[in-house]
Design an enzyme around this catalytic site. Structure first.
Site, PDB file in Angstrom:
ATOM      1  N   ASP A  53      -0.125  15.793   6.968  1.00 45.05           N
ATOM      2  CA  ASP A  53      -1.106  14.877   6.384  1.00 45.05           C
ATOM      3  C   ASP A  53      -1.428  15.316   4.958  1.00 45.05           C
ATOM      4  OD1 ASP A  53      -3.473  12.802   7.270  1.00 45.05           O
ATOM      5  OD2 ASP A  53      -4.173  14.277   5.798  1.00 45.05           O
ATOM      6  N   TYR A  58      -5.284  14.892  -3.082  1.00 47.50           N
ATOM      7  CA  TYR A  58      -5.113  16.349  -2.902  1.00 47.50           C
ATOM      8  C   TYR A  58      -4.251  16.954  -4.018  1.00 47.50           C
ATOM      9  CZ  TYR A  58      -6.456  15.322   2.014  1.00 47.50           C
ATOM     10  OH  TYR A  58      -7.069  14.882   3.152  1.00 47.50           O
ATOM     11  N   LYS A  83      -2.502   8.962   1.413  1.00 48.76           N
ATOM     12  CA  LYS A  83      -3.704   8.116   1.311  1.00 48.76           C
ATOM     13  C   LYS A  83      -3.885   7.632  -0.113  1.00 48.76           C
ATOM     14  CE  LYS A  83      -5.688  11.322   4.641  1.00 48.76           C
ATOM     15  NZ  LYS A  83      -5.240  12.632   4.166  1.00 48.76           N
ATOM     16  N   HIS A 116      -8.132   5.885   1.402  1.00 47.80           N
ATOM     17  CA  HIS A 116      -8.770   7.197   1.613  1.00 47.80           C
ATOM     18  C   HIS A 116     -10.286   7.105   1.846  1.00 47.80           C
ATOM     19  CE1 HIS A 116      -8.115  11.710   0.571  1.00 47.80           C
ATOM     20  NE2 HIS A 116      -9.011  11.562   1.521  1.00 47.80           N
ATOM     21  N   ASN A 250      -2.834  27.512  16.626  1.00 46.89           N
ATOM     22  CA  ASN A 250      -3.528  26.216  16.677  1.00 46.89           C
ATOM     23  C   ASN A 250      -2.712  25.163  17.425  1.00 46.89           C
ATOM     24  OD1 ASN A 250      -5.518  27.415  15.193  1.00 46.89           O
ATOM     25  ND2 ASN A 250      -5.144  26.292  13.299  1.00 46.89           N
TER      26      ASN A 250
HETATM   27  P1  A2P Z   1      -6.982  29.279   6.595  1.00 48.46           P
HETATM   28  O1  A2P Z   1      -6.377  28.115   5.849  1.00 48.46           O
HETATM   29  O2  A2P Z   1      -7.239  30.466   5.721  1.00 48.46           O
HETATM   30  O3  A2P Z   1      -6.242  29.622   7.857  1.00 48.46           O
HETATM   31  P2  A2P Z   1     -10.559  22.344   9.153  1.00 48.46           P
HETATM   32  O4  A2P Z   1      -9.201  22.041   9.632  1.00 48.46           O
HETATM   33  O5  A2P Z   1     -11.666  21.969  10.095  1.00 48.46           O
HETATM   34  O6  A2P Z   1     -10.837  21.813   7.758  1.00 48.46           O
HETATM   35  O7  A2P Z   1     -10.676  23.937   9.055  1.00 48.46           O
HETATM   36  C1  A2P Z   1      -9.884  24.641   8.138  1.00 48.46           C
HETATM   37  C2  A2P Z   1     -10.459  26.010   7.933  1.00 48.46           C
HETATM   38  O8  A2P Z   1     -10.378  26.761   9.162  1.00 48.46           O
HETATM   39  C3  A2P Z   1      -9.680  26.781   6.916  1.00 48.46           C
HETATM   40  O9  A2P Z   1     -10.600  27.572   6.180  1.00 48.46           O
HETATM   41  C4  A2P Z   1      -8.735  27.669   7.744  1.00 48.46           C
HETATM   42  O10 A2P Z   1      -8.461  28.861   7.049  1.00 48.46           O
HETATM   43  C5  A2P Z   1      -9.573  27.932   8.962  1.00 48.46           C
HETATM   44  N1  A2P Z   1      -8.749  28.099  10.173  1.00 48.46           N
HETATM   45  C6  A2P Z   1      -7.817  27.258  10.657  1.00 48.46           C
HETATM   46  N2  A2P Z   1      -7.293  27.715  11.812  1.00 48.46           N
HETATM   47  C7  A2P Z   1      -7.914  28.894  12.059  1.00 48.46           C
HETATM   48  C8  A2P Z   1      -7.808  29.850  13.102  1.00 48.46           C
HETATM   49  N3  A2P Z   1      -6.968  29.697  14.104  1.00 48.46           N
HETATM   50  N4  A2P Z   1      -8.615  30.955  13.036  1.00 48.46           N
HETATM   51  C9  A2P Z   1      -9.476  31.124  12.014  1.00 48.46           C
HETATM   52  N5  A2P Z   1      -9.626  30.244  10.996  1.00 48.46           N
HETATM   53  C10 A2P Z   1      -8.852  29.145  11.014  1.00 48.46           C
END
Ligand code: A2P
Length: 284
Positions: A53, A58, A83, A116, A250
């Site tokens: 995405d 961006y 977007k 967007h 994730n």
């Molecule tokens: P990073 O990019 O350093 O991994 P969202 O998707 O809700 O916007 O959240 C994104 C944020 O969550 C980013 O700061 C990302 O940091 C962090 N993040 C994503 N996956 C994890 C994970 N498994 N553990 C800790 N932080 C995570």
């Protein structure tokens, strides 16, 4: 390069009648600068992500495009969303900006193109005009599906009443602190798929005590609990991470389920807390 095992959701068919399946889990790229995007998306594709995405806003479509060009995967295995940016709503600007998007991504056809924000910065442009341009773009065959982002129920009703064309998707801020129940029930009535941006609340939900408690009970990480909550709610979810190990974790959310008590405890966290802009007050 094995694809992850990710369920798909069938989007409302476009005017060409083609069935478009969106992988329920993808990689969000908000705030990843262009010079990092190539490396991040290359990692995501290498660990099995097939849904990416991005957005004109961006500024990283070219980096995403370089990773796609280098990955060697068949085009049909990838699902790419971009977007339309707020200054590009006017028909000619929208068409020109789509050309730039396709050039930067290196694609002939985009899988999903979204408006967007319900907010044109050019004057004298109504949302219905923007939506008519998106319909023209769908008819041109350059995108497989069209949708919107950050639309409120009244925006959705207005564009559908005027054109009869339902957006395939509304991508909105959505996570356990902001469950968006009114919008989700409007989407269900209208046949619109719900896609969650900032699904981890920009990472802030990862330390929520309820999330942490459930993670410990289930034996997974807080991020996996939240992503699983999105999937079990039938939402399309695009967690962003720039770290390969986090991307892998994730996406490792298919081998367990949250029971009804855990889902209810997560549902009870909804306090209407936003981590991003409200669609009516967005700064552009
Ligand atoms: P990073 O990019 O350093 O991994 P969202 O998707 O809700 O916007 O959240 C994104 C944020 O969550 C980013 O700061 C990302 O940091 C962090 N993040 C994503 N996956 C994890 C994970 N498994 N553990 C800790 N932080 C995570």
């Amino acid at each position: 390069m094995c694809a992850l095992s990710v369920p798909t959701i069938a989007l409302t068919r476009g005017t060409n009648g083609e069935e478009v399946l969106i992988p329920q889990l993808g990689l969000g790229t908000y705030k990843i600068p262009d010079d990092e995007a190539e490396c991040v998306v290359r990692d995501a594709l290498a660990v099995g992500y097939r849904h990416i995405d991005t957005a004109q806003m961006y500024g990283n479509e070219a980096g995403v495009g370089r990773a796609i060009a280098a990955c060697g995967l068949p085009r049909r295995d990838l699902f790419v969303t971009s977007k339309l940016d707020n200054p590009n709503h006017r028909r000619d600007d929208a068409l020109r900006s789509l050309d730039a998007t396709m050039g930067a991504l290196g694609l002939e056809v985009l899988d999903l193109f979204l408006v967007h924000w319900p907010l044109a910065t050019s004057t004298g442009i109504d949302l219905v005009d923007t939506w008519r341009t998106m319909i023209e773009i769908l008819h041109s065959g350059r995108v497989r599906a069209i949708g919107v982002s950050n639309f409120q129920p009244d925006h959705l009703r207005r564009i559908v009443e005027a054109t009869g064309v339902v957006p395939a998707v509304n991508q909105i801020e959505l996570h356990p602190w902001l469950a968006q129940s009114e919008l989700r029930s409007t989407h269900a009535q209208m046949g619109i798929a719900t896609e969650s941006w900032s699904p981890l609340g920009r990472g802030r939900l990862l330390t929520d005590p309820v999330v942490v408690r459930i993670a410990e009970a289930v034996g997974v990480s807080p991020a996996q609990v939240i992503i699983r909550w999105h999937l079990q709610n039938g939402l399309v979810v695009i967690p962003k991470s720039t770290h390969r190990e986090r991307m892998i974790a994730n996406a490792d959310v298919i081998g367990f389920t949250l029971d009804d008590a855990h889902m209810a405890a997560l549902d009870a966290l909804d306090q209407g807390v936003r981590t991003g802009s409200h669609p009516d007050q967005v700064q552009v």
